[in-house]
Design an enzyme around this catalytic site. Structure first.
Site, PDB file in Angstrom:
ATOM      1  N   HIS A 141       0.834  -1.208   0.000  1.00 56.66           N
ATOM      2  CA  HIS A 141       0.000   0.000   0.000  1.00 56.66           C
ATOM      3  C   HIS A 141       0.869   1.259   0.000  1.00 56.66           C
ATOM      4  O   HIS A 141       0.809   2.071   0.927  1.00 56.66           O
ATOM      5  CB  HIS A 141      -0.913  -0.018   1.237  1.00 56.66           C
ATOM      6  CG  HIS A 141      -2.361   0.148   0.915  1.00 56.66           C
ATOM      7  ND1 HIS A 141      -3.095  -0.810   0.250  1.00 56.66           N
ATOM      8  CD2 HIS A 141      -3.223   1.180   1.166  1.00 56.66           C
ATOM      9  CE1 HIS A 141      -4.337  -0.394   0.116  1.00 56.66           C
ATOM     10  NE2 HIS A 141      -4.442   0.813   0.651  1.00 56.66           N
ATOM     11  N   ARG A 165      -6.547   1.001  -7.440  1.00 54.92           N
ATOM     12  CA  ARG A 165      -6.549   1.161  -8.900  1.00 54.92           C
ATOM     13  C   ARG A 165      -5.187   0.813  -9.509  1.00 54.92           C
ATOM     14  O   ARG A 165      -5.114   0.168 -10.550  1.00 54.92           O
ATOM     15  CB  ARG A 165      -6.950   2.599  -9.256  1.00 54.92           C
ATOM     16  CG  ARG A 165      -8.452   2.842  -9.177  1.00 54.92           C
ATOM     17  CD  ARG A 165      -8.810   4.308  -9.048  1.00 54.92           C
ATOM     18  NE  ARG A 165      -8.529   4.788  -7.687  1.00 54.92           N
ATOM     19  CZ  ARG A 165      -8.775   6.024  -7.275  1.00 54.92           C
ATOM     20  NH1 ARG A 165      -9.287   6.903  -8.120  1.00 54.92           N
ATOM     21  NH2 ARG A 165      -8.518   6.376  -6.036  1.00 54.92           N
TER      22      ARG A 165
END
Length: 368
Positions: free
Chosen positions: A206, A214
């Site tokens: 992340h 996306r």
């Protein structure tokens, strides 16, 4: 709670690849059939088909994250980046420009070696008009990066990513893992495994403040295309969007362990379903071409414009059907002219009416 990234050498995932043995056979049949179908299409129809896939992926990958763009804006952005200038309309939502440009960029460079620079470039394209993040830059805050749901005071933490200080090192390890994982174009099993892991691995890091989902799904599509040595025709995000709850739950469970057998089965199944759905989109595009060719000489310019507008909604159909008011808006004409044109299209079996009076609308007669 311990997460996957908190384990030593956590990139060395464990799994039983036999769980996708039969699935690989199904995928090989589906992708082969789809490729044959697309290859048989005229060049113009092939281009239209590719455009529809990119639009669907752009719209749905955004909707998963709570961003809703009109198909018209996304289509205009994609066409602009494909160089189809004469068909480009005004893009009202600037954020749609980013996701449209990203779709074209990734498709055109699917075979290029993946690097941190490329991933950051994708993020910069995607988030160019965002005011909340630094486009193309990894997160740097001291606060934990957490995936949270629930109301204030009753928050549920689903996942906590590595601290920002670890992101550069983790991303370098991810890139090394990705490029060291070699796949022959004929090895469908390894292609599905690498694609499944690449998405999970990236989502677990992340690295950005926003846009990770996306970019992660973009990496999955790039990985599958690169592995199979051709840009794949499918919209993974459209399939995910049909059952987001299952997607997030599967991701959540996979991020708690290094044994990712269940994740590989889930994500490979997702890819297979996406490939099956792709066939329906190709058939829709083919039917659209046949429909237009059959009726184009029977329609005036206003009618053609309205019918093409209805087809722009894709396989999901023109929401609410065509109405007199919508026809007036599309063609900037009078209600009387709109009513006559729609009645004429009905007589010619181009449209099918439904409802009465103010509730009357029209659908395309695709069975004619």
């Amino acid at each position: 709670m311990q997460y996957n990234w908190q384990n030593l050498n956590w990139e060395k995932f464990k799994f039983d690849d036999s769980v996708i043995d039969s699935l690989c056979i199904d995928f090989a049949l589906e992708t082969g059939e789809l490729k044959g179908l697309v290859d048989s299409l005229p060049t113009e129809v092939q281009q239209e088909t590719i455009l529809q896939f990119m639009i669907s992926e752009a719209v749905k990958t955004s909707e998963i994250e709570g961003e809703f763009f009109s198909r018209e804006d996304v289509m205009s952005s994609i066409k602009k980046n494909l160089g189809i200038g004469d068909a480009v309309g005004q893009i009202r939502d600037k954020k749609a420009q980013g996701i449209g440009k990203l779709m074209v960029t990734v498709r055109n460079s699917y075979s290029e070696k993946l690097t941190e620079f490329i991933i950051k470039e994708w993020h910069a394209i995607l988030m160019e008009y965002s005011k909340r993040v630094n486009p193309g830059e990894y997160r740097s805050g001291v606060e934990p990066m957490q995936i949270v749901s629930g109301s204030f005071g009753k928050e549920i933490i689903h996942f906590e990513a590595p601290p920002s200080t670890q992101v550069p090192a983790e991303m370098q390890k991810f890139i090394n893992w990705y490029n060291d994982f070699e796949v022959k174009p004929t090895d469908i099993k390894r292609a599905l495994i690498k694609t499944s892991i690449s998405h999970l691995y990236f989502e677990s890091i992340h690295p950005f403040e926003d846009g990770n989902g996306r970019i992660g799904r973009t990496i999955a599509k790039k990985c599958l295309s690169e592995s199979l040595n051709r840009p794949v025709l499918m919209s993974i995000s459209s399939t995910i969007e049909q059952n987001k709850k299952q997607y997030y739950e599967s991701l959540k469970q996979a991020q708690k362990t290094l044994d990712i057998t269940h994740w590989i089965l889930y994500f490979s199944t997702l890819i297979l379903e996406s490939q099956k759905n792709a066939k329906q989109i190709v058939l829709f595009t083919l039917n659209k071409t046949k429909f237009i060719d059959r009726f184009k000489k029977q329609m005036n310019d206003r009618q053609s414009k309205a019918v093409l507008k209805m087809f722009e909604s894709g396989i999901s159909g023109f929401q609410g059907g065509m109405t007199v008011l919508k026809y007036v808006s599309i063609n900037k004409t009078s209600r009387a002219t709109a009513t006559r044109d729609l009645q004429d299209l009905t007589i010619k079996n181009i449209l099918i009416p439904k409802g009465e009076g103010r509730n009357r609308s029209y659908d395309l007669n695709l069975l004619s």
